[in-house]
Motif scaffolding. Structure first.
Motif, PDB file in Angstrom:
ATOM      1  N   ASN A   1      -6.004  25.017 -18.766  1.00  0.00           N
ATOM      2  CA  ASN A   1      -5.426  25.939 -17.572  1.00  0.00           C
ATOM      3  C   ASN A   1      -3.947  26.976 -18.628  1.00  0.00           C
ATOM      4  OD1 ASN A   1      -4.759  27.143 -15.020  1.00  0.00           O
ATOM      5  ND2 ASN A   1      -3.389  26.072 -15.108  1.00  0.00           N
ATOM      6  N   HIS A   2      -5.145  27.679 -19.625  1.00  0.00           N
ATOM      7  CA  HIS A   2      -3.588  28.555 -20.088  1.00  0.00           C
ATOM      8  C   HIS A   2      -2.110  27.960 -20.338  1.00  0.00           C
ATOM      9  CE1 HIS A   2      -5.746  32.047 -19.413  1.00  0.00           C
ATOM     10  NE2 HIS A   2      -6.680  31.617 -18.374  1.00  0.00           N
TER      11      HIS A   2
ATOM     12  N   TYR B   1       2.847  31.749 -15.141  1.00  0.00           N
ATOM     13  CA  TYR B   1       3.290  31.935 -16.529  1.00  0.00           C
ATOM     14  C   TYR B   1       3.947  31.724 -17.637  1.00  0.00           C
ATOM     15  CZ  TYR B   1       1.773  35.732 -12.230  1.00  0.00           C
ATOM     16  OH  TYR B   1       0.776  36.078 -11.370  1.00  0.00           O
TER      17      TYR B   1
ATOM     18  N   HIS C   1       3.785  28.933 -20.402  1.00  0.00           N
ATOM     19  CA  HIS C   1       3.070  28.932 -21.159  1.00  0.00           C
ATOM     20  C   HIS C   1       3.949  27.674 -22.326  1.00  0.00           C
ATOM     21  CE1 HIS C   1       0.031  31.939 -20.603  1.00  0.00           C
ATOM     22  NE2 HIS C   1       0.657  32.628 -20.088  1.00  0.00           N
TER      23      HIS C   1
ATOM     24  N   SER D   1      -5.961  27.163 -22.925  1.00  0.00           N
ATOM     25  CA  SER D   1      -7.030  28.494 -22.701  1.00  0.00           C
ATOM     26  C   SER D   1      -7.193  27.989 -20.974  1.00  0.00           C
ATOM     27  CB  SER D   1      -8.007  27.510 -23.211  1.00  0.00           C
ATOM     28  OG  SER D   1      -9.433  28.925 -23.500  1.00  0.00           O
ATOM     29  N   ASN D   2      -8.752  28.944 -20.469  1.00  0.00           N
ATOM     30  CA  ASN D   2      -9.193  28.711 -19.517  1.00  0.00           C
ATOM     31  C   ASN D   2     -10.372  27.847 -19.087  1.00  0.00           C
ATOM     32  OD1 ASN D   2     -10.109  28.728 -16.882  1.00  0.00           O
ATOM     33  ND2 ASN D   2     -10.123  30.852 -16.561  1.00  0.00           N
TER      34      ASN D   2
END
Length: 366
Positions: free
Chosen positions: A209-210, A217, A219, A224-225
């Motif tokens: 999930n990023h 928002y 990180h 990644s997604n």
């Protein structure tokens, strides 16, 4: 006649209902079906954790990231099977080291894995090819002795058992595919299962999930997604509801094929250990080139007769992509690659269709 496809998804009545529920919820990307599917897979395979992803390839990639493999690390990979694990290794700057498989089971052996271990080996990947399951008793011992984790690519063996344990749960990490041709499907999709600690699970979820966790928002790591959609998960939940029926039908089709090809010279079927109760993904035959015409010509001939078939997987020594990997001793993998033909296999396949398929193939015996 209509073409007999090599594979196709079959539905059992709940797919539309669950998709409509997902649509009405307006939760299309994430939602209750994602968690429901993860929980159902956990329960079915008896694993502590299951994390849904966009594909089995994404599942492998996610596992590599969470294991913190670094450029130059060696990953042992079977010489025969679908090479997603090797492709991801190359993308990440890892070094695939290919180990030979057994000519009868098509699966990698502990003996051949052991030959490839070096101080740089950081992961052993095994393929449960075509629904078979590797000999995990000996493979697990090698992993523990050398302190190397085992990643089990069970893309093709969802539901298969090894000594009453589900494939995918025998190594340190397991991965499944829910692509349209697989045992159950979400269209595209996959799953990571593991019994490792919660710290490892957190890393898997972050990379999926990023790298975002509790602050929108923000990180924590370069993720990644790899997220599965709610609609895809809804299809998976519907499929799992009928898993017993799916397994029963696949086994029945496999045994009917076996009767059709019993005691015929010039062909060999995949072998399964008494420890394994397979859920076959396809019906693979090794053709003796002395007894049959060229395999690729057979595929073309059968297509002209409205039967779609598939070749075996390419062994890495037949692909320029892997020339830099210093490949050696893969004669069995190469033989399987050249001489396997996979016949149509899906749960709605009819006995008369299998009889026609067998008759057509046997017409090409020398």
């Amino acid at each position: 006649m209509n073409i007999i496809p090599w594979a196709k998804p079959d539905y059992y009545g709940y797919e539309k209902k669950y998709i409509n529920q997902a649509l009405k919820s307006t939760w299309l990307s994430e939602g209750k079906f994602v968690k429901k599917l993860e929980n159902k897979v956990c329960k079915f395979v008896n694993s502590k954790f299951a994390i849904s992803v966009t594909s089995c390839t994404a599942a492998l990639h996610l596992a590599y990231l969470a294991l913190e493999l670094k450029r130059g690390d060696e990953v042992i990979i079977p010489g025969y099977g679908y090479l997603a694990a090797a492709n991801i290794a190359l993308q990440m700057g890892l070094k695939p080291i290919f180990a030979e498989v057994d000519l009868g089971t098509f699966c990698v052996t502990s003996r051949n894995i052991e030959k490839k271990i070096t101080p740089k080996t950081k992961l052993i990947v095994v393929f449960n090819t075509y629904g078979n399951v590797c000999d995990f008793d000996s493979i697990i011992k090698i992993g523990k002795t050398n302190k190397i984790p085992i990643l089990e690519d069970s893309a093709e063996s969802f539901g298969s058992l090894y000594k009453k344990k589900q494939s995918g749960t025998l190594g340190d990490i397991g991965t499944y595919s829910f692509q349209a041709t697989k045992i159950i499907t979400t269209g595209e999709g996959g799953m990571v299962v593991t019994n490792r600690d919660k710290h490892f699970i957190k890393k898997l979820k972050l990379y999926r999930n990023h790298g975002v966790k509790d602050k929108r928002y923000y990180h924590y790591l370069p993720g990644s997604n790899f997220r599965l959609t709610n609609i895809q998960a809804a299809i998976g939940c519907a499929q799992l509801k009928k898993i017993a029926t799916i397994i029963s039908k696949r086994k029945k089709i496999y045994h009917y094929y076996c009767d059709l090809f019993k005691n015929i010279d010039g062909l060999k079927l995949q072998m399964f250990s008494p420890k394994v109760k397979p859920v076959p993904w396809t019906f693979a035959i090794v053709l003796d080139p002395k007894a049959f015409v060229n395999r690729d010509k057979i595929i073309k001939y059968m297509k002209a007769k409205s039967i779609e078939t598939r070749s075996g997987f390419y062994s890495p020594n037949r692909l320029p992509l892997y020339k830099r990997c210093n490949i050696s001793n893969l004669k069995y993998s190469e033989k399987l690659s050249k001489h396997i033909i996979c016949l149509p296999f899906f749960t709605s396949l009819k006995e008369r269709e299998m009889e026609y398929i067998a008759k057509t193939l046997l017409e090409l015996k020398r």
